[in-house]
Design a protein around this motif. Sequence first.
Motif, PDB file in Angstrom:
ATOM      1  N   THR A  65       0.826  -1.208   0.000  1.00 53.16           N
ATOM      2  CA  THR A  65       0.000   0.000   0.000  1.00 53.16           C
ATOM      3  C   THR A  65       0.857   1.254   0.000  1.00 53.16           C
ATOM      4  N   ASP A  66       1.960   1.190   0.783  1.00 47.51           N
ATOM      5  CA  ASP A  66       2.885   2.325   0.873  1.00 47.51           C
ATOM      6  C   ASP A  66       4.293   1.752   0.808  1.00 47.51           C
ATOM      7  N   SER A  67       4.947   1.918  -0.339  1.00 44.19           N
ATOM      8  CA  SER A  67       6.245   1.256  -0.547  1.00 44.19           C
ATOM      9  C   SER A  67       7.365   1.864   0.293  1.00 44.19           C
ATOM     10  N   SER A  68       7.073   2.936   1.030  1.00 45.61           N
ATOM     11  CA  SER A  68       8.094   3.482   1.929  1.00 45.61           C
ATOM     12  C   SER A  68       8.093   2.749   3.274  1.00 45.61           C
ATOM     13  N   GLN A  69       7.158   1.819   3.427  1.00 41.03           N
ATOM     14  CA  GLN A  69       7.017   1.129   4.714  1.00 41.03           C
ATOM     15  C   GLN A  69       7.364  -0.354   4.607  1.00 41.03           C
ATOM     16  N   VAL A  70       8.015  -0.851   5.656  1.00 40.56           N
ATOM     17  CA  VAL A  70       8.223  -2.286   5.839  1.00 40.56           C
ATOM     18  C   VAL A  70       7.512  -2.673   7.126  1.00 40.56           C
ATOM     19  N   GLU A  88      18.509  -7.968  18.103  1.00 42.89           N
ATOM     20  CA  GLU A  88      18.993  -6.687  17.562  1.00 42.89           C
ATOM     21  C   GLU A  88      19.657  -6.886  16.204  1.00 42.89           C
ATOM     22  N   ALA A  89      20.462  -7.936  16.066  1.00 40.10           N
ATOM     23  CA  ALA A  89      21.132  -8.191  14.787  1.00 40.10           C
ATOM     24  C   ALA A  89      20.116  -8.462  13.681  1.00 40.10           C
ATOM     25  N   LEU A  90      19.038  -9.174  14.014  1.00 39.20           N
ATOM     26  CA  LEU A  90      17.992  -9.431  13.017  1.00 39.20           C
ATOM     27  C   LEU A  90      17.329  -8.123  12.589  1.00 39.20           C
ATOM     28  N   TYR A  91      16.990  -7.283  13.565  1.00 39.07           N
ATOM     29  CA  TYR A  91      16.362  -6.009  13.208  1.00 39.07           C
ATOM     30  C   TYR A  91      17.334  -5.110  12.438  1.00 39.07           C
ATOM     31  N   GLN A  92      18.610  -5.092  12.849  1.00 40.03           N
ATOM     32  CA  GLN A  92      19.573  -4.245  12.124  1.00 40.03           C
ATOM     33  C   GLN A  92      19.681  -4.678  10.669  1.00 40.03           C
ATOM     34  N   ARG A  93      19.625  -5.985  10.437  1.00 41.31           N
ATOM     35  CA  ARG A  93      19.681  -6.477   9.055  1.00 41.31           C
ATOM     36  C   ARG A  93      18.460  -5.998   8.269  1.00 41.31           C
ATOM     37  N   LEU A  94      17.293  -6.034   8.913  1.00 42.05           N
ATOM     38  CA  LEU A  94      16.082  -5.543   8.242  1.00 42.05           C
ATOM     39  C   LEU A  94      16.184  -4.047   7.972  1.00 42.05           C
ATOM     40  N   PHE A  95      16.694  -3.288   8.945  1.00 37.69           N
ATOM     41  CA  PHE A  95      16.807  -1.836   8.765  1.00 37.69           C
ATOM     42  C   PHE A  95      17.734  -1.504   7.588  1.00 37.69           C
ATOM     43  N   VAL A  96      18.843  -2.234   7.491  1.00 36.81           N
ATOM     44  CA  VAL A  96      19.785  -2.010   6.392  1.00 36.81           C
ATOM     45  C   VAL A  96      19.118  -2.319   5.055  1.00 36.81           C
ATOM     46  N   GLU A  97      18.443  -3.454   5.010  1.00 43.04           N
ATOM     47  CA  GLU A  97      17.772  -3.869   3.769  1.00 43.04           C
ATOM     48  C   GLU A  97      16.723  -2.836   3.376  1.00 43.04           C
ATOM     49  N   ALA A  98      15.926  -2.407   4.352  1.00 40.19           N
ATOM     50  CA  ALA A  98      14.844  -1.455   4.064  1.00 40.19           C
ATOM     51  C   ALA A  98      15.417  -0.113   3.606  1.00 40.19           C
ATOM     52  N   LEU A 107       7.368  -0.736  10.586  1.00 39.23           N
ATOM     53  CA  LEU A 107       6.220  -0.808  11.484  1.00 39.23           C
ATOM     54  C   LEU A 107       6.127  -2.202  12.090  1.00 39.23           C
ATOM     55  N   SER A 108       5.512  -2.274  13.251  1.00 40.22           N
ATOM     56  CA  SER A 108       5.291  -3.554  13.905  1.00 40.22           C
ATOM     57  C   SER A 108       4.166  -3.376  14.921  1.00 40.22           C
ATOM     58  N   VAL A 109       3.551  -4.448  15.325  1.00 41.23           N
ATOM     59  CA  VAL A 109       2.582  -4.369  16.419  1.00 41.23           C
ATOM     60  C   VAL A 109       2.921  -5.438  17.437  1.00 41.23           C
ATOM     61  N   THR A 110       2.501  -5.191  18.671  1.00 41.09           N
ATOM     62  CA  THR A 110       2.683  -6.198  19.714  1.00 41.09           C
ATOM     63  C   THR A 110       1.551  -6.061  20.721  1.00 41.09           C
ATOM     64  N   ALA A 111       1.317  -7.117  21.487  1.00 39.13           N
ATOM     65  CA  ALA A 111       0.257  -7.066  22.490  1.00 39.13           C
ATOM     66  C   ALA A 111       0.682  -6.170  23.652  1.00 39.13           C
ATOM     67  N   PRO A 112      -0.252  -5.383  24.216  1.00 41.26           N
ATOM     68  CA  PRO A 112       0.105  -4.532  25.360  1.00 41.26           C
ATOM     69  C   PRO A 112       0.610  -5.334  26.553  1.00 41.26           C
ATOM     70  N   SER A 113       0.275  -6.618  26.600  1.00 39.27           N
ATOM     71  CA  SER A 113       0.725  -7.461  27.708  1.00 39.27           C
ATOM     72  C   SER A 113       2.132  -8.005  27.499  1.00 39.27           C
ATOM     73  N   ARG A 155       6.394   2.242  15.432  1.00 36.68           N
ATOM     74  CA  ARG A 155       6.995   2.792  14.212  1.00 36.68           C
ATOM     75  C   ARG A 155       8.434   3.185  14.494  1.00 36.68           C
ATOM     76  N   LYS A 156       9.298   2.812  13.565  1.00 33.25           N
ATOM     77  CA  LYS A 156      10.691   3.271  13.642  1.00 33.25           C
ATOM     78  C   LYS A 156      11.038   3.977  12.339  1.00 33.25           C
ATOM     79  N   PRO A 157      11.424   5.249  12.412  1.00 31.51           N
ATOM     80  CA  PRO A 157      11.838   5.942  11.190  1.00 31.51           C
ATOM     81  C   PRO A 157      13.234   5.499  10.780  1.00 31.51           C
TER      82      PRO A 157
END
Length: 170
Positions: A65-70, A88-98, A107-113, A155-157
């Motif tokens: 829907t919005d190609s600026s978002q992963v 952290e290493a997994l997320y850093q790899r995604l951030f680099v790729e994105a 973007l991501s979601v998680t349960a409040p609990s 959300r992480k910019p």
Amino acid sequence: MIVSIRHAEPDDYDRIITSVDAWWGGRRMAGMLPRLFFIHFRPWTFVAVHEDAIVGFLAAFRSQTDSSQVYCHFIGVDPGWRGQGIGEALYQRLFVEAASQGCREVLSVTAPSNHGSISFHTRMGFAPLPGPCSKREIPYTPAYDGPGGDRVRFRKPLIEPPVHSPSIAD
Ligand SMILES: CC(C)(COP(=O)(O)OP(=O)(O)OC[C@H]1O[C@@H](n2cnc3c(N)ncnc32)[C@H](O)[C@@H]1OP(=O)(O)O)[C@@H](O)C(=O)NCCC(=O)NCCS
């Protein structure tokens, strides 16, 4: 100990899916992780590997829907391997790729609990988006994913491409 991060292979699914519920502390999560992430979203799905063992994974995709978002759908680390920087290493790899593909935010979601996930995402640079309710001062949206599906929306910019570190070692 050397852990490397690589793109997922289709066969990795069979090695991960039977562990997912246990990695989430017994919650029934496997049904929310279909094989398609390891086939159709391979460019955005990564595994953390130590020798022959998969010790963590991240399943994400670029928004259609919005190609600026992963959007990161799942991230999990084997309980025996937590607290060593693998998530952290997994997320850093995604951030680099994105960032390298011109995306501007993750973007991501998680349960409040899920306090551990909230702390982890905050540490990774995510901030909660506004929501009509709050718990422990963290805003969330009730029934975001249907009845019982309250969610904190993170959300992480991506401002600058982060440094790429393909493996961690000690
Ligand atoms: C959340 C999870 C992926 C973190 O993986 P990990 O490999 O242990 O995380 P890391 O070691 O890379 O930690 C990175 C940072 O986050 C912090 N962190 C990670 N888990 C945390 C927790 N449960 N509580 C508080 N802080 C946490 C770490 O302290 C570290 O910060 P530091 O550098 O200041 O010390 C892992 O605990 C997990 O698989 N949990 C179950 C699945 C889940 O809830 N996934 C998220 C929702 S999809």
